[in-house]
Design a protein around this motif. Sequence first.
Motif, PDB file in Angstrom:
ATOM      1  N   LYS A   4      39.007  16.021  -6.946  1.00 55.32           N
ATOM      2  CA  LYS A   4      39.516  14.697  -7.282  1.00 55.32           C
ATOM      3  C   LYS A   4      38.408  13.841  -7.901  1.00 55.32           C
ATOM      4  O   LYS A   4      38.628  13.110  -8.877  1.00 55.32           O
ATOM      5  CB  LYS A   4      40.075  13.996  -6.046  1.00 55.32           C
ATOM      6  CG  LYS A   4      41.409  14.530  -5.566  1.00 55.32           C
ATOM      7  CD  LYS A   4      42.529  14.090  -6.495  1.00 55.32           C
ATOM      8  CE  LYS A   4      43.891  14.435  -5.921  1.00 55.32           C
ATOM      9  NZ  LYS A   4      44.994  14.030  -6.832  1.00 55.32           N
ATOM     10  N   HIS A 119      41.397   5.886  -5.958  1.00 53.95           N
ATOM     11  CA  HIS A 119      40.764   7.130  -6.423  1.00 53.95           C
ATOM     12  C   HIS A 119      39.957   7.828  -5.325  1.00 53.95           C
ATOM     13  O   HIS A 119      39.470   8.941  -5.549  1.00 53.95           O
ATOM     14  CB  HIS A 119      39.823   6.844  -7.599  1.00 53.95           C
ATOM     15  CG  HIS A 119      40.520   6.672  -8.903  1.00 53.95           C
ATOM     16  ND1 HIS A 119      40.830   7.724  -9.730  1.00 53.95           N
ATOM     17  CD2 HIS A 119      40.983   5.566  -9.519  1.00 53.95           C
ATOM     18  CE1 HIS A 119      41.446   7.278 -10.808  1.00 53.95           C
ATOM     19  NE2 HIS A 119      41.550   5.968 -10.703  1.00 53.95           N
ATOM     20  N   PRO A 121      39.167  10.035  -2.300  1.00 50.68           N
ATOM     21  CA  PRO A 121      39.804  11.050  -1.461  1.00 50.68           C
ATOM     22  C   PRO A 121      39.479  10.915   0.020  1.00 50.68           C
ATOM     23  O   PRO A 121      40.203  11.430   0.862  1.00 50.68           O
ATOM     24  CB  PRO A 121      39.260  12.369  -2.034  1.00 50.68           C
ATOM     25  CG  PRO A 121      38.013  12.012  -2.745  1.00 50.68           C
ATOM     26  CD  PRO A 121      38.183  10.616  -3.235  1.00 50.68           C
ATOM     27  N   LYS A 160      49.611  13.519  -6.689  1.00 48.47           N
ATOM     28  CA  LYS A 160      49.154  14.837  -6.247  1.00 48.47           C
ATOM     29  C   LYS A 160      48.792  15.725  -7.422  1.00 48.47           C
ATOM     30  O   LYS A 160      47.992  16.654  -7.295  1.00 48.47           O
ATOM     31  CB  LYS A 160      50.237  15.508  -5.399  1.00 48.47           C
ATOM     32  CG  LYS A 160      50.509  14.821  -4.074  1.00 48.47           C
ATOM     33  CD  LYS A 160      51.624  15.524  -3.312  1.00 48.47           C
ATOM     34  CE  LYS A 160      51.929  14.830  -1.992  1.00 48.47           C
ATOM     35  NZ  LYS A 160      53.028  15.501  -1.252  1.00 48.47           N
ATOM     36  N   VAL A 167      44.498   9.273  -6.085  1.00 51.22           N
ATOM     37  CA  VAL A 167      44.749   9.852  -4.758  1.00 51.22           C
ATOM     38  C   VAL A 167      45.970   9.234  -4.086  1.00 51.22           C
ATOM     39  O   VAL A 167      46.915   9.939  -3.736  1.00 51.22           O
ATOM     40  CB  VAL A 167      43.515   9.702  -3.847  1.00 51.22           C
ATOM     41  CG1 VAL A 167      43.824  10.213  -2.434  1.00 51.22           C
ATOM     42  CG2 VAL A 167      42.332  10.455  -4.433  1.00 51.22           C
ATOM     43  N   LYS A 168      45.965   7.898  -3.917  1.00 53.79           N
ATOM     44  CA  LYS A 168      47.044   7.294  -3.147  1.00 53.79           C
ATOM     45  C   LYS A 168      47.129   5.794  -3.364  1.00 53.79           C
ATOM     46  O   LYS A 168      46.099   5.110  -3.432  1.00 53.79           O
ATOM     47  CB  LYS A 168      46.852   7.561  -1.650  1.00 53.79           C
ATOM     48  CG  LYS A 168      47.993   7.071  -0.771  1.00 53.79           C
ATOM     49  CD  LYS A 168      47.803   7.481   0.684  1.00 53.79           C
ATOM     50  CE  LYS A 168      48.980   7.010   1.526  1.00 53.79           C
ATOM     51  NZ  LYS A 168      48.872   7.419   2.928  1.00 53.79           N
TER      52      LYS A 168
END
Length: 202
Positions: A4, A119, A121, A160, A167-168
């Motif tokens: 990532k 960004h 992880p 994903k 990332v989320k």
Amino acid sequence: MEEKKEKSKKAFNDQAQSYDFDIKGKHARVMYPYVLEKLDKIDFNNFLDLGCGTGELIKLVLNTFSDKQAYGLDISEEMLKVADKKLSNNVELVLGDSENLPYATNFFDVVYCNDSFHHYPSPQRVLTEVFRVLKPSGTLIITDCWQPLFGRVIMNMYMKYSKEGDVKIYSEREIKKLLSANFRNISWKKLNTTSSIVTAQK
């Protein structure tokens, strides 16, 4: 996790020359005024821009608060080259990883992170490091992507497979839970349909 980070580095290296004016940097630019507004309410002497990119927000902060000592850290070499050209020599720019900050404990009055937290992880590692380098009662500011539940679920599924190291996107509850492991006086606010701001104190 390292994959990532490498994707993020490559994406931002590729975007560096046009980030300050093209669509890729638009969301980050929208949030600049909110960071400045928050800083105006804080008594601080130095600050760290975590994921500083092209250094544009550092420049705006120093234009507004000219007597402050500025530091910037980013994972992208090309972003830092752009930042270095626009900032004075007394701004310390470092190529590095937000999980391992090269600064002394209890060093910063403020750490802010604009449009890059999604960004990371290992967000808890980043927050632990930020907590370490902040002075007692120092302030953390995070401005980042936000979506309502349905949009967030869709976006997080897409992330994903992101080629840019995303990332989320966090809900209010999720980001507050992450911060509560170390920080106090946590405050979250929706800024617009795609972004939010959260502040916390050491």
